[in-house]
Scaffold this motif. Sequence first.
Motif, PDB file in Angstrom:
ATOM      1  N   ASP A  29     -49.292  13.901 -41.847  1.00  0.00           N
ATOM      2  CA  ASP A  29     -48.188  13.249 -40.903  1.00  0.00           C
ATOM      3  C   ASP A  29     -46.980  12.758 -41.842  1.00  0.00           C
ATOM      4  O   ASP A  29     -45.888  13.021 -41.403  1.00  0.00           O
ATOM      5  CB  ASP A  29     -48.934  12.127 -40.222  1.00  0.00           C
ATOM      6  CG  ASP A  29     -50.004  12.649 -39.103  1.00  0.00           C
ATOM      7  OD1 ASP A  29     -49.756  13.701 -38.787  1.00  0.00           O
ATOM      8  OD2 ASP A  29     -50.890  12.033 -39.022  1.00  0.00           O
ATOM      9  N   VAL A  30     -47.100  11.953 -43.060  1.00  0.00           N
ATOM     10  CA  VAL A  30     -46.334  11.526 -43.828  1.00  0.00           C
ATOM     11  C   VAL A  30     -45.608  12.881 -44.457  1.00  0.00           C
ATOM     12  O   VAL A  30     -44.212  12.761 -44.541  1.00  0.00           O
ATOM     13  CB  VAL A  30     -46.994  10.690 -44.829  1.00  0.00           C
ATOM     14  CG1 VAL A  30     -45.995  10.263 -46.065  1.00  0.00           C
ATOM     15  CG2 VAL A  30     -47.638   9.298 -44.252  1.00  0.00           C
ATOM     16  N   HIS A  32     -44.940  15.635 -43.267  1.00  0.00           N
ATOM     17  CA  HIS A  32     -44.357  16.310 -42.149  1.00  0.00           C
ATOM     18  C   HIS A  32     -43.045  15.084 -42.088  1.00  0.00           C
ATOM     19  O   HIS A  32     -41.854  15.723 -41.759  1.00  0.00           O
ATOM     20  CB  HIS A  32     -45.138  16.436 -40.676  1.00  0.00           C
ATOM     21  CG  HIS A  32     -44.218  16.799 -39.747  1.00  0.00           C
ATOM     22  ND1 HIS A  32     -43.889  18.027 -39.481  1.00  0.00           N
ATOM     23  CD2 HIS A  32     -43.659  16.294 -38.535  1.00  0.00           C
ATOM     24  CE1 HIS A  32     -43.106  18.358 -38.418  1.00  0.00           C
ATOM     25  NE2 HIS A  32     -43.035  17.070 -37.805  1.00  0.00           N
ATOM     26  N   GLU A  33     -42.899  14.105 -41.806  1.00  0.00           N
ATOM     27  CA  GLU A  33     -41.901  13.209 -41.446  1.00  0.00           C
ATOM     28  C   GLU A  33     -41.179  13.265 -42.726  1.00  0.00           C
ATOM     29  O   GLU A  33     -39.966  13.472 -42.555  1.00  0.00           O
ATOM     30  CB  GLU A  33     -42.539  11.597 -41.658  1.00  0.00           C
ATOM     31  CG  GLU A  33     -43.185  11.341 -40.548  1.00  0.00           C
ATOM     32  CD  GLU A  33     -42.455  10.438 -39.478  1.00  0.00           C
ATOM     33  OE1 GLU A  33     -41.488   9.910 -39.684  1.00  0.00           O
ATOM     34  OE2 GLU A  33     -43.126  10.506 -38.313  1.00  0.00           O
ATOM     35  N   ARG A  34     -41.339  13.420 -44.177  1.00  0.00           N
ATOM     36  CA  ARG A  34     -40.778  13.636 -45.243  1.00  0.00           C
ATOM     37  C   ARG A  34     -39.755  14.937 -45.037  1.00  0.00           C
ATOM     38  O   ARG A  34     -38.455  14.844 -45.245  1.00  0.00           O
ATOM     39  CB  ARG A  34     -41.533  13.682 -46.452  1.00  0.00           C
ATOM     40  CG  ARG A  34     -40.881  14.152 -47.649  1.00  0.00           C
ATOM     41  CD  ARG A  34     -41.712  14.485 -48.722  1.00  0.00           C
ATOM     42  NE  ARG A  34     -41.289  14.664 -49.876  1.00  0.00           N
ATOM     43  CZ  ARG A  34     -41.974  15.198 -51.181  1.00  0.00           C
ATOM     44  NH1 ARG A  34     -42.993  14.812 -51.185  1.00  0.00           N
ATOM     45  NH2 ARG A  34     -41.278  15.359 -52.200  1.00  0.00           N
ATOM     46  N   ALA A  37     -37.200  14.620 -42.444  1.00  0.00           N
ATOM     47  CA  ALA A  37     -36.158  13.617 -42.685  1.00  0.00           C
ATOM     48  C   ALA A  37     -35.129  14.350 -43.433  1.00  0.00           C
ATOM     49  O   ALA A  37     -33.942  14.321 -43.439  1.00  0.00           O
ATOM     50  CB  ALA A  37     -36.829  12.556 -43.331  1.00  0.00           C
ATOM     51  N   CYS A 101     -46.940   3.539 -37.140  1.00  0.00           N
ATOM     52  CA  CYS A 101     -47.027   5.022 -37.409  1.00  0.00           C
ATOM     53  C   CYS A 101     -48.481   5.396 -37.188  1.00  0.00           C
ATOM     54  O   CYS A 101     -48.975   6.347 -36.692  1.00  0.00           O
ATOM     55  CB  CYS A 101     -46.398   5.559 -38.574  1.00  0.00           C
ATOM     56  SG  CYS A 101     -44.666   5.732 -38.238  1.00  0.00           S
ATOM     57  N   TYR A 105     -49.935   7.960 -34.554  1.00  0.00           N
ATOM     58  CA  TYR A 105     -50.721   9.415 -34.762  1.00  0.00           C
ATOM     59  C   TYR A 105     -52.269   9.298 -34.322  1.00  0.00           C
ATOM     60  O   TYR A 105     -52.716  10.477 -33.904  1.00  0.00           O
ATOM     61  CB  TYR A 105     -50.726   9.674 -36.455  1.00  0.00           C
ATOM     62  CG  TYR A 105     -49.396   9.805 -36.923  1.00  0.00           C
ATOM     63  CD1 TYR A 105     -48.360  10.787 -36.311  1.00  0.00           C
ATOM     64  CD2 TYR A 105     -49.009   9.159 -38.193  1.00  0.00           C
ATOM     65  CE1 TYR A 105     -47.385  11.000 -36.999  1.00  0.00           C
ATOM     66  CE2 TYR A 105     -47.640   9.304 -38.593  1.00  0.00           C
ATOM     67  CZ  TYR A 105     -46.838  10.378 -37.929  1.00  0.00           C
ATOM     68  OH  TYR A 105     -45.382  10.401 -38.400  1.00  0.00           O
ATOM     69  N   ARG A 123     -42.293   2.049 -32.399  1.00  0.00           N
ATOM     70  CA  ARG A 123     -42.200   2.632 -33.656  1.00  0.00           C
ATOM     71  C   ARG A 123     -40.660   2.786 -33.784  1.00  0.00           C
ATOM     72  O   ARG A 123     -40.030   2.510 -34.900  1.00  0.00           O
ATOM     73  CB  ARG A 123     -42.959   3.867 -33.512  1.00  0.00           C
ATOM     74  CG  ARG A 123     -42.909   4.793 -34.998  1.00  0.00           C
ATOM     75  CD  ARG A 123     -43.533   5.977 -34.905  1.00  0.00           C
ATOM     76  NE  ARG A 123     -43.002   7.127 -33.988  1.00  0.00           N
ATOM     77  CZ  ARG A 123     -42.668   8.215 -34.392  1.00  0.00           C
ATOM     78  NH1 ARG A 123     -42.899   8.664 -35.706  1.00  0.00           N
ATOM     79  NH2 ARG A 123     -42.232   9.095 -33.488  1.00  0.00           N
ATOM     80  N   HIS A 127     -38.237   1.172 -36.621  1.00  0.00           N
ATOM     81  CA  HIS A 127     -37.333   2.360 -37.519  1.00  0.00           C
ATOM     82  C   HIS A 127     -35.842   1.694 -37.467  1.00  0.00           C
ATOM     83  O   HIS A 127     -35.422   1.795 -38.453  1.00  0.00           O
ATOM     84  CB  HIS A 127     -37.713   3.537 -36.903  1.00  0.00           C
ATOM     85  CG  HIS A 127     -37.235   4.726 -38.125  1.00  0.00           C
ATOM     86  ND1 HIS A 127     -36.059   5.134 -38.093  1.00  0.00           N
ATOM     87  CD2 HIS A 127     -37.955   5.257 -38.988  1.00  0.00           C
ATOM     88  CE1 HIS A 127     -36.018   6.148 -39.022  1.00  0.00           C
ATOM     89  NE2 HIS A 127     -37.092   6.128 -39.632  1.00  0.00           N
ATOM     90  N   ARG A 151     -32.720   8.158 -41.418  1.00  0.00           N
ATOM     91  CA  ARG A 151     -33.412   9.327 -42.289  1.00  0.00           C
ATOM     92  C   ARG A 151     -33.736   8.791 -43.787  1.00  0.00           C
ATOM     93  O   ARG A 151     -34.724   9.233 -44.283  1.00  0.00           O
ATOM     94  CB  ARG A 151     -32.639  10.790 -42.119  1.00  0.00           C
ATOM     95  CG  ARG A 151     -32.658  11.121 -40.745  1.00  0.00           C
ATOM     96  CD  ARG A 151     -31.577  12.491 -40.595  1.00  0.00           C
ATOM     97  NE  ARG A 151     -31.579  12.790 -39.366  1.00  0.00           N
ATOM     98  CZ  ARG A 151     -30.642  12.961 -38.401  1.00  0.00           C
ATOM     99  NH1 ARG A 151     -29.374  12.476 -38.915  1.00  0.00           N
ATOM    100  NH2 ARG A 151     -30.705  13.285 -37.134  1.00  0.00           N
ATOM    101  N   THR A 154     -36.515   6.650 -43.660  1.00  0.00           N
ATOM    102  CA  THR A 154     -37.961   7.366 -43.548  1.00  0.00           C
ATOM    103  C   THR A 154     -38.193   8.101 -44.870  1.00  0.00           C
ATOM    104  O   THR A 154     -39.459   7.760 -45.232  1.00  0.00           O
ATOM    105  CB  THR A 154     -37.726   8.667 -42.719  1.00  0.00           C
ATOM    106  OG1 THR A 154     -37.549   8.400 -41.309  1.00  0.00           O
ATOM    107  CG2 THR A 154     -39.023   9.466 -42.575  1.00  0.00           C
TER     108      THR A 154
END
Length: 163
Positions: A29-30, A32-34, A37, A101, A105, A123, A127, A151, A154
């Motif tokens: 998940d992290v 994917h966020e990276r 972003a 987060c 998830y 969330r 953010h 971004r 993130t």
Amino acid sequence: MTDKKKPVMKQRLVGVTLDEASIGRSNPDVEHERAVAIYDLLELNQFAPVGHDGGPYTLHLSINDNRLVFDIRSEDGTPVVAHLFSLSPLRRIVKDYYMICDSYYQAIRTATPDKIEAIDMGRRGIHNEGSRILIERLKDKVTVDMDTARRLFTLICVLHWKG
């Protein structure tokens, strides 16, 4: 027929890297966020080091001695400026962001749509708060818009994550 090209903005980022030594082990998940972003950041951003009229820029983010490092260079790699920021003002918000987060998830796997939406609203609120703090911390050094700050926040969270 005329060929209309999108105007090229110079005051923007064209490359972003994260210091691999600063990044802890993370979950999918992290990661994917990276990836999202960085992709979104490079697609559309406003990034202007104060007092520098050049650009476009590349940015290398890292953590060094409990400080966030913004190493800003021109597109050809020529150093422009490096800024170091204390992580203290972001610690609480990053911790809160990761806690919510994790809840999000977990919720998307088992919770009702109403519960997922409520957690996602929280969330996004956290953010946005982190992004506003980042804009405030950068204001005398780098001018960014809210979407760029979101971004970057993130990516800072990814750097801060220690698995």
